[in-house]
Design an enzyme around this catalytic site. Sequence first.
Site, short mmCIF file in Angstrom:
data_model
loop_
_atom_site.label_atom_id
_atom_site.label_comp_id
_atom_site.label_asym_id
_atom_site.label_seq_id
_atom_site.Cartn_x
_atom_site.Cartn_y
_atom_site.Cartn_z
N CYS A 48 0.86 -1.20 0.00
CA CYS A 48 0.00 0.00 0.00
C CYS A 48 0.89 1.24 0.00
O CYS A 48 0.78 2.12 0.85
CB CYS A 48 -0.93 0.00 1.21
SG CYS A 48 -1.80 -1.55 1.48
N ALA A 84 1.54 3.92 -2.15
CA ALA A 84 1.25 5.28 -2.63
C ALA A 84 0.91 6.22 -1.46
O ALA A 84 0.30 5.78 -0.49
CB ALA A 84 0.10 5.23 -3.63
N PRO A 85 1.35 7.49 -1.57
CA PRO A 85 2.00 8.17 -2.70
C PRO A 85 3.53 8.03 -2.74
O PRO A 85 4.16 8.65 -3.58
CB PRO A 85 1.60 9.63 -2.49
CG PRO A 85 1.50 9.76 -1.02
CD PRO A 85 0.96 8.45 -0.52
N GLY A 104 5.95 8.39 -0.04
CA GLY A 104 6.81 9.07 0.92
C GLY A 104 7.61 8.11 1.78
O GLY A 104 8.81 8.30 2.00
N LYS A 105 6.96 7.06 2.26
CA LYS A 105 7.66 6.09 3.11
C LYS A 105 8.62 5.24 2.28
O LYS A 105 9.69 4.85 2.76
CB LYS A 105 6.65 5.22 3.85
CG LYS A 105 5.74 6.01 4.80
CD LYS A 105 4.74 5.10 5.49
CE LYS A 105 3.80 5.88 6.38
NZ LYS A 105 2.88 6.74 5.61
N ASP A 165 0.98 -1.29 -4.80
CA ASP A 165 -0.27 -0.57 -4.57
C ASP A 165 -1.32 -1.11 -5.54
O ASP A 165 -1.00 -1.48 -6.67
CB ASP A 165 -0.09 0.93 -4.77
CG ASP A 165 -1.18 1.73 -4.06
OD1 ASP A 165 -0.96 2.09 -2.89
OD2 ASP A 165 -2.25 1.95 -4.65
N ASP A 209 -3.41 -6.22 -5.84
CA ASP A 209 -4.03 -6.31 -4.51
C ASP A 209 -3.06 -7.06 -3.60
O ASP A 209 -2.70 -8.20 -3.88
CB ASP A 209 -5.36 -7.05 -4.62
CG ASP A 209 -6.13 -7.08 -3.31
OD1 ASP A 209 -5.51 -6.98 -2.23
OD2 ASP A 209 -7.37 -7.22 -3.35
N ASP A 225 1.35 -0.10 5.55
CA ASP A 225 0.62 1.13 5.88
C ASP A 225 -0.80 0.91 5.36
O ASP A 225 -1.11 1.23 4.22
CB ASP A 225 1.29 2.32 5.21
CG ASP A 225 0.64 3.65 5.59
OD1 ASP A 225 -0.29 3.64 6.42
OD2 ASP A 225 1.04 4.69 5.04
N CYS A 228 -2.98 5.64 9.72
CA CYS A 228 -3.10 7.05 10.13
C CYS A 228 -4.46 7.24 10.80
O CYS A 228 -5.28 8.04 10.36
CB CYS A 228 -2.90 7.99 8.95
SG CYS A 228 -3.97 7.67 7.52
#
Length: 442
Positions: free
Chosen positions: A259, A261-262, A264-265, A281, A307, A326, A379
């Site tokens: 997972c 996107a976008p 950063g990690k 993703d 998936d 994430d 998050c």
Amino acid sequence: MPLSQLLLHVATAVQAVRDGRSLNDALARCPAEARPGTQALAFEVMRKLGAAEVLRRRLVPKPPPPFVDALLLSVLALMWPGEEQEGAEVAVDGARYAPHTLVNQAVEAAKQRARASASFVNAVLRRFLRELPAQVAAALADPLARYNHPRWWIERLQADWPDHWQALLAANNSRPPMTLRVNARRGTPEAYVQRLAEAGLEGRVAGPHAVVLAQPTAVQRLPGFAAGDVSVQDAAAQLAAPLLIGDGLPAGARVLDACAAPGGKTAHLLELADLDVTALDSDPNRLARVRDTLARVGQRATLVAADARDTAAWSQGRPFDAILLDAPCSASGIVRRHPDVRWLRRSTDIPTLAALQGELLDALWPLLQPGGRLVYCTCSVFQAEGRQVIDAFLQRETGASVASERPSPGHLLPLADNPGEGHALQPGASPDGFFYALLTKS
């Protein structure tokens, strides 16, 4: 651009959110020249939409047509008295207007989209101005107006965080800090603060790679942004990569960012170590953003659109040394950045998302090498998407355990004085709401 035009675009965006579409999607359809002003106003409306809903029901018990309703809600939210408003003026996107000017501009906006309702809009808004103190006092008796969150959201926070629920609701209605991640291959936070000062910007160190700006600014003004020296990433999100890498993964270690996107990690992982990263993703369009992010910071990864649960279709049976999950969630920890989230989510979404999070853990765990580590994060500030998901997984998977070599942050709350435990953030970092668990495989 005339205020009436901005109000027209704001009402269109508010109507889209009430129809179940994200504010980002609505703003993307807005003309480019109107987008900055529309976004600023729409964010303010989203933060006060609960109060506006209560007011509109008091002033007009029967809902008007959708666009007219959205326009009324927008202007009522902007006229709702707040600390930033002084005297009889209303602050709108940095400018100040007399309330009657705002009403007149709303009427002009109505004439452009719903001319027959212009006099109705005028009458409702002028009545609110005549009765403002009494209407506001009566509206505040309703929790929807007092906290600007759906009732189910308030009740969930009360149950999860009995000592912090009011502070969390208030934090969601505040403007978030703009936090940067300094590329560890290009410099240090301390050195970047100096670069900011030389560019006429102010920042302070907030973590091992984090700098918080005194005032948000366009990324084009950030020294070295285009070259990949720095990225925009909240301090809480910056904990993922160091937690997964720990005291060090061997060069070339296989790492899965599920997972992703976008991106950063993903970028942060590659800035910290020489790893063989697979960024996964389910959305090919979002995966393109990962590619762009990596290109800007000068890093590469294997990108896979699939998936994550369907491991047979993409994993080729090869295990990973470390996995970052994430997981999709309610985004209840980043409401201050996405103020429409609270109005888009439903109470029934939370158990559905928690089930998905469990499915992802169950699917990815067999791909982890014995002795490997997995970081699960969301998050979210809801316990159902954090601690409860991990507790249930540990009951199902006896080979999994919470890592003992370094503490997991657990739930991080978007509060300057209660950031959580086991983190590397400096006091006052005011991170987004997150949950972290570091698991190891026996």
